[in-house]
Design a protein around this motif. Structure first.
Motif, PDB file in Angstrom:
ATOM      1  N   THR A 192     -53.267  22.835 -75.054  1.00  0.00           N
ATOM      2  CA  THR A 192     -52.736  21.964 -73.850  1.00  0.00           C
ATOM      3  C   THR A 192     -51.232  22.489 -73.848  1.00  0.00           C
ATOM      4  O   THR A 192     -50.649  22.379 -72.667  1.00  0.00           O
ATOM      5  CB  THR A 192     -53.126  20.759 -73.888  1.00  0.00           C
ATOM      6  OG1 THR A 192     -52.952  19.943 -75.241  1.00  0.00           O
ATOM      7  CG2 THR A 192     -54.227  20.512 -73.276  1.00  0.00           C
ATOM      8  N   HIS A 195     -49.963  25.720 -72.117  1.00  0.00           N
ATOM      9  CA  HIS A 195     -50.202  25.864 -70.514  1.00  0.00           C
ATOM     10  C   HIS A 195     -50.619  27.638 -70.288  1.00  0.00           C
ATOM     11  O   HIS A 195     -50.460  27.866 -69.295  1.00  0.00           O
ATOM     12  CB  HIS A 195     -48.898  25.741 -69.803  1.00  0.00           C
ATOM     13  CG  HIS A 195     -48.272  24.454 -70.024  1.00  0.00           C
ATOM     14  ND1 HIS A 195     -49.202  23.174 -69.844  1.00  0.00           N
ATOM     15  CD2 HIS A 195     -47.148  24.136 -70.574  1.00  0.00           C
ATOM     16  CE1 HIS A 195     -48.203  22.326 -70.021  1.00  0.00           C
ATOM     17  NE2 HIS A 195     -46.985  22.753 -70.497  1.00  0.00           N
ATOM     18  N   TYR A 197     -53.899  28.479 -70.505  1.00  0.00           N
ATOM     19  CA  TYR A 197     -55.090  28.462 -69.554  1.00  0.00           C
ATOM     20  C   TYR A 197     -55.491  26.858 -69.013  1.00  0.00           C
ATOM     21  O   TYR A 197     -54.867  26.015 -69.535  1.00  0.00           O
ATOM     22  CB  TYR A 197     -56.419  29.132 -70.287  1.00  0.00           C
ATOM     23  CG  TYR A 197     -56.349  28.651 -71.745  1.00  0.00           C
ATOM     24  CD1 TYR A 197     -56.739  27.863 -72.380  1.00  0.00           C
ATOM     25  CD2 TYR A 197     -55.416  29.530 -72.523  1.00  0.00           C
ATOM     26  CE1 TYR A 197     -56.732  27.173 -73.858  1.00  0.00           C
ATOM     27  CE2 TYR A 197     -55.375  29.369 -74.119  1.00  0.00           C
ATOM     28  CZ  TYR A 197     -55.846  28.216 -74.454  1.00  0.00           C
ATOM     29  OH  TYR A 197     -55.941  27.947 -75.782  1.00  0.00           O
ATOM     30  N   LYS A 198     -56.473  26.876 -68.296  1.00  0.00           N
ATOM     31  CA  LYS A 198     -57.088  25.838 -67.782  1.00  0.00           C
ATOM     32  C   LYS A 198     -57.914  24.725 -68.606  1.00  0.00           C
ATOM     33  O   LYS A 198     -58.244  25.076 -69.736  1.00  0.00           O
ATOM     34  CB  LYS A 198     -58.120  26.190 -66.503  1.00  0.00           C
ATOM     35  CG  LYS A 198     -57.483  26.908 -65.206  1.00  0.00           C
ATOM     36  CD  LYS A 198     -58.489  27.442 -64.660  1.00  0.00           C
ATOM     37  CE  LYS A 198     -58.076  28.749 -63.984  1.00  0.00           C
ATOM     38  NZ  LYS A 198     -59.378  29.522 -63.934  1.00  0.00           N
ATOM     39  N   ALA A 199     -57.787  23.490 -68.078  1.00  0.00           N
ATOM     40  CA  ALA A 199     -58.263  22.549 -68.951  1.00  0.00           C
ATOM     41  C   ALA A 199     -59.684  22.653 -69.451  1.00  0.00           C
ATOM     42  O   ALA A 199     -60.338  22.760 -70.558  1.00  0.00           O
ATOM     43  CB  ALA A 199     -58.157  21.276 -68.305  1.00  0.00           C
ATOM     44  N   GLU A 200     -60.507  23.447 -68.476  1.00  0.00           N
ATOM     45  CA  GLU A 200     -61.923  23.492 -68.855  1.00  0.00           C
ATOM     46  C   GLU A 200     -61.916  24.736 -70.032  1.00  0.00           C
ATOM     47  O   GLU A 200     -63.033  24.652 -70.562  1.00  0.00           O
ATOM     48  CB  GLU A 200     -62.797  23.904 -67.673  1.00  0.00           C
ATOM     49  CG  GLU A 200     -62.675  23.346 -66.234  1.00  0.00           C
ATOM     50  CD  GLU A 200     -61.559  23.726 -65.499  1.00  0.00           C
ATOM     51  OE1 GLU A 200     -61.844  24.751 -64.413  1.00  0.00           O
ATOM     52  OE2 GLU A 200     -60.331  23.071 -65.177  1.00  0.00           O
ATOM     53  N   GLU A 201     -61.239  25.714 -69.535  1.00  0.00           N
ATOM     54  CA  GLU A 201     -61.177  26.862 -70.510  1.00  0.00           C
ATOM     55  C   GLU A 201     -60.848  26.429 -72.034  1.00  0.00           C
ATOM     56  O   GLU A 201     -61.498  26.645 -72.996  1.00  0.00           O
ATOM     57  CB  GLU A 201     -60.130  27.841 -70.261  1.00  0.00           C
ATOM     58  CG  GLU A 201     -60.643  28.661 -68.945  1.00  0.00           C
ATOM     59  CD  GLU A 201     -59.674  29.611 -68.500  1.00  0.00           C
ATOM     60  OE1 GLU A 201     -60.034  30.703 -67.811  1.00  0.00           O
ATOM     61  OE2 GLU A 201     -58.482  29.667 -69.056  1.00  0.00           O
TER      62      GLU A 201
ATOM     63  N   LYS B   4     -49.406  20.105 -65.734  1.00  0.00           N
ATOM     64  CA  LYS B   4     -50.442  20.630 -66.087  1.00  0.00           C
ATOM     65  C   LYS B   4     -51.511  20.863 -65.005  1.00  0.00           C
ATOM     66  O   LYS B   4     -51.383  20.068 -64.289  1.00  0.00           O
ATOM     67  CB  LYS B   4     -50.879  19.747 -67.051  1.00  0.00           C
ATOM     68  CG  LYS B   4     -52.159  20.239 -67.805  1.00  0.00           C
ATOM     69  CD  LYS B   4     -52.754  19.034 -68.479  1.00  0.00           C
ATOM     70  CE  LYS B   4     -51.938  18.551 -69.611  1.00  0.00           C
ATOM     71  NZ  LYS B   4     -52.553  17.409 -70.391  1.00  0.00           N
ATOM     72  N   PRO B   5     -52.255  21.938 -64.812  1.00  0.00           N
ATOM     73  CA  PRO B   5     -52.939  22.133 -63.681  1.00  0.00           C
ATOM     74  C   PRO B   5     -54.020  21.084 -63.867  1.00  0.00           C
ATOM     75  O   PRO B   5     -54.718  20.796 -64.741  1.00  0.00           O
ATOM     76  CB  PRO B   5     -53.298  23.527 -63.949  1.00  0.00           C
ATOM     77  CG  PRO B   5     -53.180  23.706 -65.467  1.00  0.00           C
ATOM     78  CD  PRO B   5     -51.984  23.134 -65.823  1.00  0.00           C
ATOM     79  N   THR B   6     -54.229  20.601 -62.800  1.00  0.00           N
ATOM     80  CA  THR B   6     -55.672  19.485 -62.536  1.00  0.00           C
ATOM     81  C   THR B   6     -56.678  20.251 -62.189  1.00  0.00           C
ATOM     82  O   THR B   6     -56.374  20.958 -61.161  1.00  0.00           O
ATOM     83  CB  THR B   6     -55.162  17.995 -61.813  1.00  0.00           C
ATOM     84  OG1 THR B   6     -54.387  18.374 -60.933  1.00  0.00           O
ATOM     85  CG2 THR B   6     -54.446  17.223 -62.952  1.00  0.00           C
ATOM     86  N   ASN B   7     -57.922  19.598 -62.263  1.00  0.00           N
ATOM     87  CA  ASN B   7     -58.865  20.341 -61.764  1.00  0.00           C
ATOM     88  C   ASN B   7     -59.409  20.129 -60.373  1.00  0.00           C
ATOM     89  O   ASN B   7     -60.035  20.527 -59.631  1.00  0.00           O
ATOM     90  CB  ASN B   7     -60.275  20.342 -62.438  1.00  0.00           C
ATOM     91  CG  ASN B   7     -60.390  18.750 -63.083  1.00  0.00           C
ATOM     92  OD1 ASN B   7     -59.691  18.049 -62.806  1.00  0.00           O
ATOM     93  ND2 ASN B   7     -61.358  18.707 -64.015  1.00  0.00           N
ATOM     94  N   HIS B 185     -56.791  12.954 -69.483  1.00  0.00           N
ATOM     95  CA  HIS B 185     -57.712  13.844 -70.004  1.00  0.00           C
ATOM     96  C   HIS B 185     -58.820  13.146 -71.158  1.00  0.00           C
ATOM     97  O   HIS B 185     -58.376  12.515 -71.929  1.00  0.00           O
ATOM     98  CB  HIS B 185     -57.211  14.988 -70.734  1.00  0.00           C
ATOM     99  CG  HIS B 185     -57.078  16.215 -70.061  1.00  0.00           C
ATOM    100  ND1 HIS B 185     -58.247  16.723 -69.184  1.00  0.00           N
ATOM    101  CD2 HIS B 185     -56.035  16.851 -69.398  1.00  0.00           C
ATOM    102  CE1 HIS B 185     -57.689  17.734 -68.492  1.00  0.00           C
ATOM    103  NE2 HIS B 185     -56.510  17.925 -68.748  1.00  0.00           N
TER     104      HIS B 185
END
Lengths: 482, 210
Positions: A192, A195, A197-201, B4-7, B185
């Motif tokens: 995290t 940064h 990649y995305k949270a899901e990844e 941070k990118p959020t979904n 999160h």
């Protein structure tokens, strides 16, 4: 099959160096195989085509660890040609874990030319580990980010190696679990914070890493010898067995097992919870718990016709656990609690149902006459087997009789179906006969009305035919008159 | 930290909280939740077969708050198991039935226990359900309100049947919850570990990883 007995000489290295060979190395010992392979590799590298070799690697990827090592050696010889694919090679190497200790031993013994061959066992990864390993590698590859690819496998390998050594050294299980949760934390923070990649990844990656590590080390981490999990398993099993008399009504469970649909779901729930022991990684085990819980809810819904709440669910789960008596339940729970990512158990659906399962087990362990609202004497008599469960509401008939009744019903249905079919067949036969006779009579009447006369066919006259008789019929040819 | 990118593209931030429901068995815990989850917003929860584990989101002006609702068995015999459920919970809703003094005293027991054993920042909410049965009221609003104030709890009287105050309850909770990054999160639990600490890998590697 002709010679079932294997002589000791058959096991030795084909080169005759005195060490044991291995089928994976085509009957050579590790040292000789290495040399042989090395020579081959050198030859290959001279006429090297990067494209085809890359394909080969990918094909070979799930193969044995040894082959992957040889691939690595290739990469060391010609790293510049590989360029981009180097990182992929690294992955392959890293996931083909083998204990360095073992290799040291081997080369050491070779160096000193000991006369007695050492029997050592290779740590070859199991099918399951290879599968999850491949999943992880594929996922990493799909992300296509070099930085991650190199870093993550390194960390994963590091933690596997460490845990393996610790479990060999009989470290307390708490230390292992602490280490693993620190590892998850570290991975998560690393991912995290960068940064990349995305949270899901990140979640998926963490998930796959966990899967891989725990599948790989399952035999070392599940019910480890340093704990008394095994005794606890037996104790719990005996406890559940001694509580066999507990009925739906004593627990205030609203399950009505006389309904077919309910019984089916109860059986599925029992199967699911038993299946948990057959799965390796915590995710799959938890999946079984969720499946079991869903079946319980279905069964409750069938019995009650409205969505069940926790007030009904927990007693039903306790009842299912008592009925199922799942194998190694304590070990499974401990394994999940110790080694899965802690956040998995704190949140989410699986976490909720797992908490319920833990509660059910805790309740079963500490169950007394008070928890069932029974007088102490009666409870004791049940436990001693002096009185047996007699519940007029539920199992009035035993399972076999129930099955018989069900079968009888099915047979009756089949029989009536058969009879109907038979009647239809007879009807059809009759119809066919009727049709035949009517057809005949119609035909004869038609024949009477218009009799069919078949005239002989006219013959065509072939003028060209070489027939004397026809020639004779013709008038004589005209003669020229002078 | 915050970029941070959020979904979710709908709102700038989304937070997830674990909410535990406590209360005697017939006080209407699950009807309260079912009313909340099914009565408003998008109900996208996967399973509607059971009302024990449900999720629902509340949209505030500046954030989306997603609740993960854990129902507990209210019967006395399972009382000792409650700590296993509220471990790590951010919110606890303690429900009592306004027509029964008993359920109110049970609720008080739970609150004492929560204050003693639950995680430090937990938001506790005392809820008197079934106000549609006002004529049978046994627990006075003033009494409960005083108790809640004394213990620093959120307090509300609701009716799952008529939907009175149900949504309001969850919005009030959502507003009271701390909106810091650590809870944004689900997959995170910060324990003060240095972010860029080099992982302790084995120094005895085969020497091929560089």
């Amino acid at each position: 099959m002709s010679n079932l007995k294997i002589e000791e000489t058959d096991l030795l290295c084909k080169k005759g160096c005195g060490f044991y060979g291995n089928p994976a190395w085509q009957g050579y010992c590790s040292k000789c195989w290495k040399e042989l392979k090395h020579n081959k590799d050198d030859k290959i590298s001279l006429k090297f085509d990067p494209k085809t070799t890359l394909q080969q690697q990918q094909q070979q990827q799930p193969s044995s660890t040894q082959q992957q090592h040889s691939l690595l050696r290739k990469s060391k010889i010609i790293p510049s040609i590989f360029g981009k694919s180097l990182s992929k090679l690294l992955l392959l190497l890293i996931f083909s874990y083998s204990s360095p200790k073992y290799h040291d031993q081997q080369s050491h013994s070779h160096r000193h030319q000991q006369s007695k061959p050492r029997s050592t066992t290779t740590r070859q990864s199991s099918e399951e580990s290879q599968k999850v390993g491949k999943e992880l590698v594929d996922y990493l590859r799909s992300l296509d980010m070099k930085e991650i690819m190199i870093n993550i496998p390194k960390q994963v390998k590091g933690v596997i190696e460490k845990l393996y050594q610790m479990s060999l050294g009989n470290s307390p299980v708490d230390e292992l679990s602490e280490m693993l949760s620190t590892f998850y934390q570290l991975m998560n923070d690393n991912m995290t914070s960068k940064h990349l990649y995305k949270a899901e990844e990140a979640e998926e990656l963490l998930n796959l890493c966990e899967r891989y590590v725990l599948t790989r080390l399952y035999s070392h981490l599940f019910s480890p010898s340093v704990t008394d999990d095994e005794q606890l398993d037996l104790k719990l099993q005996a406890r559940i067995r001694s509580l066999h008399w507990i009925s739906v009504h004593l627990l205030d469970v609203v399950l009505n097992e006389s309904i077919d649909g309910v019984r089916e779901h109860v059986e599925s729930a029992i199967t699911a919870i038993i299946e948990m022991n057959a799965k390796r990684c915590p995710q799959d085990k938890l999946e079984c718990v969720v499946k079991c819980s869903k079946h319980i809810f279905e069964a409750l819904k069938f019995s009650k016709n409205e969505p069940a709440s926790a007030d009904e669910f927990l007693p039903a789960l306790i009842y299912i656990v008592l009925k199922a008596n799942p194998p190694l339940l304590e070990s499974n729970i401990q394994f999940i609690t110790r080694f899965t990512n802690p956040t998995r158990l704190m949140t989410g659906e699986a976490g909720y149902y797992f908490t319920n399962l833990c509660c059910a087990v805790a309740f079963i362990k500490s169950l007394t006459h008070e928890s069932l609202n029974l007088p102490e004497s009666e409870f004791n008599r049940y436990m001693n087997g002096e009185i047996t469960a007699h519940d007029p509401h539920i199992s009035r008939t035993c399972e076999g009789l129930k099955l018989m009744e069900k079968n009888e019903k099915t047979l009756m249905e089949v029989k009536s179906g058969q009879e109907a079919l038979m009647a239809e067949m007879l009807q059809m036969q009759q119809d066919m006969i009727d049709f035949k006779t009517s057809f005949h009579s119609q035909l004869t009447s038609l024949k009477m009305r218009a009799p069919l006369k078949i005239k002989p066919r006219r013959k065509k006259v072939d003028l060209d035919a070489d027939d004397d008789s026809k020639v004779l019929q013709l008038p004589p040819p005209l003669q020229p008159q002078v | 930290m915050s970029n941070k990118p959020t979904n979710s593209a709908l709102s700038p931030k989304s937070y997830q909280y674990k909410l535990v429901l406590l209360g005697e068995s017939a006080v209407g815990k699950s009807s309260l939740v079912l009313r909340f989850v099914k009565g408003q917003f998008h109900d996208y929860q996967e399973s509607t077969i059971g009302a024990a584990f449900l999720t629902q989101s509340v949209c505030l002006e500046d954030a989306t708050v997603k609740f993960e609702i854990w129902d507990t068995a209210g019967q006395e015999r399972y009382h000792s198991l409650a700590p296993m459920y509220y471990r790590g919970a951010h919110v606890a809703i303690v429900v009592y039935d306004i027509t029964s003094q008993d359920t109110f005293s049970r609720a008080k027991t739970w609150i004492k226990e929560l204050q003693r054993q639950a995680s430090a920042g937990i938001v506790i909410c005392l809820v008197g359900n079934k106000i549609d049965l006002a004529d049978k009221k046994m627990v006075e609003t003033s009494e409960a309100k005083a108790y809640a104030d004394e213990n620093g709890l959120l307090f509300m009287e609701t009716s799952a049947k008529t939907a009175t105050n149900v949504t309001e309850l969850f919005i009030a909770i959502a507003k009271k919850l701390p909106k810091n990054e650590s809870t944004s999160h689900s997959g995170q639990m910060r324990r003060g570990i240095e972010l860029n600490a080099t992982p302790q890998t084995d120094s005895q590697q085969t020497g091929c990883c560089k």
